[in-house]
Design an enzyme around this catalytic site. Structure first.
Site, PDB file in Angstrom:
ATOM      1  CB  THR A  23      48.219  35.907 -41.457  1.00  0.00           C
ATOM      2  OG1 THR A  23      46.959  36.541 -41.299  1.00  0.00           O
ATOM      3  CG2 THR A  23      49.200  36.421 -40.437  1.00  0.00           C
ATOM      4  CB  CYS A  29      46.046  41.188 -35.307  1.00  0.00           C
ATOM      5  SG  CYS A  29      44.347  41.767 -35.481  1.00  0.00           S
ATOM      6  CG  HIS A  46      45.439  37.411 -38.166  1.00  0.00           C
ATOM      7  ND1 HIS A  46      45.884  37.913 -39.367  1.00  0.00           N
ATOM      8  CD2 HIS A  46      45.029  38.481 -37.448  1.00  0.00           C
ATOM      9  CE1 HIS A  46      45.728  39.238 -39.364  1.00  0.00           C
ATOM     10  NE2 HIS A  46      45.205  39.598 -38.198  1.00  0.00           N
TER      11      HIS A  46
END
Length: 163
Positions: A23, A29, A46
């Site tokens: 990711t 995040c 994520h």
């Protein structure tokens, strides 16, 4: 060439070795990897926000929140893919302090809240957190290799590391 599965923001995917999973752009995040060394199966989430109950208007996207996204990923790993819950381990990265550099207001520090919530969930599910690279004021891109149980982290201006 080994295939790398890409996980977008507010999503999760499952990966089987020899595939890798990645990711991009983790700021506040958090990237959460749940993996089973024996089977080579893993999931990568994520997540953007810690708790779906704090933002009722956004609850329709379960993948946005640590609590609901990880619950769905955990269930898929254990029920659909047959991974014993007792064999799962975790690694996490991200959770940077992207919006709170000039403020100590914890409401603005979503990165810390994401990391705290994920650690609470892992403890409740008795999943050991093997390694983490969280905090700081910089974004990360991560790739997990389930064949080696290695989480590769690329950080702009800092370099690469493996946990």
């Amino acid at each position: 060439m080994t295939k790398t599965i890409r996980v977008g923001m507010a999503d999760y995917k499952i990966c089987h070795s020899p595939q890798k999973i990645s990711t991009l752009g983790l700021g506040s995040c958090l990237g959460v990897v749940l993996y089973d060394e024996k089977s080579g199966i893993c999931g990568l989430a994520h997540v953007m926000l810690p708790d779906s109950t704090l933002v009722p208007s956004q609850r329709d996207n379960r993948m946005k929140f640590a609590d609901t996204c990880l619950e769905d990923m955990f269930e898929e790993l254990t029920q659909k893919h047959g991974v014993p819950a007792s064999s799962l381990k975790a690694k996490i990265a991200g959770g940077a302090k992207m919006f709170a550099q000039t403020s100590e207001n914890s409401i603005l520090n979503v990165g810390d809240q994401n990391a705290e919530k994920v650690k609470e969930l892992l403890a409740a599910w008795r999943i050991p957190l093997i390694a983490e690279d969280t905090g700081g004021e910089y974004g990360r891109t991560i790739t997990f290799d389930p064949s080696k149980s290695e989480l590769h982290i690329r950080t702009v201006g800092i370099g690469e590391s493996v946990i």
